[in-house]
Scaffold this active site. Structure first.
Site, PDB file in Angstrom:
ATOM      1  N   HIS A 125       9.218  -3.501   3.504  1.00 27.63           N
ATOM      2  CA  HIS A 125       8.771  -3.687   2.111  1.00 27.63           C
ATOM      3  C   HIS A 125       9.969  -3.995   1.204  1.00 27.63           C
ATOM      4  CE1 HIS A 125       5.555  -0.764   3.592  1.00 27.63           C
ATOM      5  NE2 HIS A 125       4.825  -1.765   3.160  1.00 27.63           N
TER       6      HIS A 125
ATOM      7  N   MET B  39       0.846  -1.200   0.000  1.00 20.73           N
ATOM      8  CA  MET B  39       0.000   0.000   0.000  1.00 20.73           C
ATOM      9  C   MET B  39       0.884   1.254   0.000  1.00 20.73           C
ATOM     10  SD  MET B  39      -3.403  -0.960   2.087  1.00 20.73           S
ATOM     11  CE  MET B  39      -2.771  -0.721   3.732  1.00 20.73           C
TER      12      MET B  39
ATOM     13  N   LEU C 138       6.724   3.080   1.599  1.00 22.80           N
ATOM     14  CA  LEU C 138       7.617   1.926   1.734  1.00 22.80           C
ATOM     15  C   LEU C 138       8.701   2.161   2.782  1.00 22.80           C
ATOM     16  CD1 LEU C 138       8.023   0.982  -2.028  1.00 22.80           C
ATOM     17  CD2 LEU C 138       6.279   0.249  -0.388  1.00 22.80           C
TER      18      LEU C 138
ATOM     19  N   LYS D  63       4.997 -10.202   9.088  1.00 24.67           N
ATOM     20  CA  LYS D  63       4.500  -9.157   9.999  1.00 24.67           C
ATOM     21  C   LYS D  63       2.966  -9.217  10.071  1.00 24.67           C
ATOM     22  CE  LYS D  63       3.736  -4.834  11.585  1.00 24.67           C
ATOM     23  NZ  LYS D  63       2.571  -4.429  10.900  1.00 24.67           N
TER      24      LYS D  63
HETATM   25  P1  AMP Z   1       1.395  -2.920   3.519  1.00 24.04           P
HETATM   26  O1  AMP Z   1       1.964  -1.884   2.592  1.00 24.04           O
HETATM   27  O2  AMP Z   1       1.444  -2.524   4.953  1.00 24.04           O
HETATM   28  O3  AMP Z   1       0.078  -3.450   3.051  1.00 24.04           O
HETATM   29  O4  AMP Z   1       2.390  -4.153   3.439  1.00 24.04           O
HETATM   30  C1  AMP Z   1       2.752  -4.711   2.192  1.00 24.04           C
HETATM   31  C2  AMP Z   1       3.538  -5.966   2.452  1.00 24.04           C
HETATM   32  O5  AMP Z   1       4.680  -5.661   3.233  1.00 24.04           O
HETATM   33  C3  AMP Z   1       2.741  -7.024   3.232  1.00 24.04           C
HETATM   34  O6  AMP Z   1       3.056  -8.302   2.710  1.00 24.04           O
HETATM   35  C4  AMP Z   1       3.269  -6.859   4.627  1.00 24.04           C
HETATM   36  O7  AMP Z   1       3.175  -8.038   5.398  1.00 24.04           O
HETATM   37  C5  AMP Z   1       4.722  -6.522   4.349  1.00 24.04           C
HETATM   38  N1  AMP Z   1       5.342  -5.863   5.496  1.00 24.04           N
HETATM   39  C6  AMP Z   1       4.890  -4.759   6.159  1.00 24.04           C
HETATM   40  N2  AMP Z   1       5.705  -4.472   7.193  1.00 24.04           N
HETATM   41  C7  AMP Z   1       6.681  -5.408   7.197  1.00 24.04           C
HETATM   42  C8  AMP Z   1       7.808  -5.667   8.016  1.00 24.04           C
HETATM   43  N3  AMP Z   1       8.103  -4.900   9.069  1.00 24.04           N
HETATM   44  N4  AMP Z   1       8.590  -6.738   7.717  1.00 24.04           N
HETATM   45  C9  AMP Z   1       8.294  -7.531   6.654  1.00 24.04           C
HETATM   46  N5  AMP Z   1       7.251  -7.329   5.833  1.00 24.04           N
HETATM   47  C10 AMP Z   1       6.456  -6.295   6.096  1.00 24.04           C
END
Ligand code: AMP
Length: 279
Positions: free
Chosen positions: A35, A28, A31, A149
């Site tokens: 990410h 989303m 970053l 996460k």
């Molecule tokens: P989001 O942008 O928050 O929807 O996250 C996009 C992707 O990044 C999802 O697969 C999340 O699980 C992953 N993600 C978010 N934060 C972390 C983190 N701290 N470590 C690893 N992956 C993450």
């Protein structure tokens, strides 16, 4: 780096890709290193990596933070270009939901979607499963990388992919943390300085609770102690639960692959984290 801001541009490019496998990293935006770690993992698997950036309205409830969710598209693209990503796909809401979110055909993964985060965020995982299904149909990746996460989200996506026989390999990547242990998250930016200083307690607690489980303390006892500790430290716990990893159902005495999951408010910010362990 290619930047596609519409589905038709993406499809035009995708139709020409016939040789190398394609990996998708759905995000989303806003970053952070977590990410970028997913992107690096995808690049280990293939040279063709597509990162999607789409703040998905279908996974936010009316009272949630859709409108104030941080949007940093230029910085995100700069970070992805520096990593040598093949393409960014950033469609508009109209492109993704031409008939509107309310009329959207949806994907529901039963049981797992209604517990834990799904219990406090009704409809959230239906929104997640639907957008990931759509992104898979749009990008047609061979591989997709998600973060541990969001452990429940990862398992929802694994189940959806298996249940619907989607030809996509799902990779789960370990959680990237700040030096003090706090799981990186776009929502950490909502924390005040004082809250940010308190937040690392979550990971310390998870590690302590994992030790107790390994020592043979029961799941119920560990949950009670964890909830009490969160409250004592000024958090407002939503849930803290010990589950088995595969389907997030309550643990039986014979289960060995466990995960402790929690969601707790610090001020107005809802933080989630989890820790996997074997006992
Ligand atoms: P989001 O942008 O928050 O929807 O996250 C996009 C992707 O990044 C999802 O697969 C999340 O699980 C992953 N993600 C978010 N934060 C972390 C983190 N701290 N470590 C690893 N992956 C993450």
């Amino acid at each position: 780096m290619l930047v596609f801001s519409s589905l038709s541009e993406l499809r035009g490019w995708r139709a020409q890709q016939t040789t190398n496998p394609i990996a998708l990293v759905p995000t989303m935006g806003n970053l952070h290193q977590g990410h970028l770690q997913l992107v690096k993992r995808a690049q280990q698997a293939t040279s063709q990596v597509v990162v999607s950036i789409f703040v998905n309205p279908m996974q936010f409830a009316a009272n949630e933070d859709l409108d104030r969710y941080p949007r940093t598209f230029a910085e995100d693209c700069a970070a992805l270009e520096a990593l040598g990503v093949t393409a960014v796909f950033a469609p508009t809401v109209e492109d993704v939901y031409p008939r509107g979110v309310a009329n959207q055909t949806s994907v529901t993964v039963p049981e797992i979607s209604d517990i834990l985060c799904g219990a406090s965020r009704p409809g959230h995982f239906r929104g997640v499963a639907t957008i990931v299904c759509k992104l898979f149909n749009m990008v047609q990746p061979d591989i997709a990388v998600f973060g541990q996460k969001d452990y429940q989200q990862l398992q929802v996506i694994r189940l959806m992919t298996a249940d619907l026989s989607m030809p996509v390999d799902i990779i789960g990547e370990p959680t990237e943390r700040a030096d003090d242990g706090l799981a990186l998250s776009s929502r950490n930016g909502y924390l005040s300085t004082a809250e940010r200083a308190q937040a690392p307690f979550i990971y310390l607690l998870l590690q302590d609770l994992a030790k107790l489980l390994k020592q043979g303390v029961s799941a119920g006892e560990v949950e009670q102690r964890g909830l009490a500790a969160l409250t004592e430290q000024g958090f407002r716990p939503d849930y803290l639960s010990v589950r088995r990893q595969q389907d997030l159902q309550p643990v039986a005495a014979t289960d060995t692959e466990l995960v402790i999951l929690l969601a707790a408010y610090l001020g107005n910010t809802r933080l989630i984290d989890n820790l996997c362990l074997q006992r």
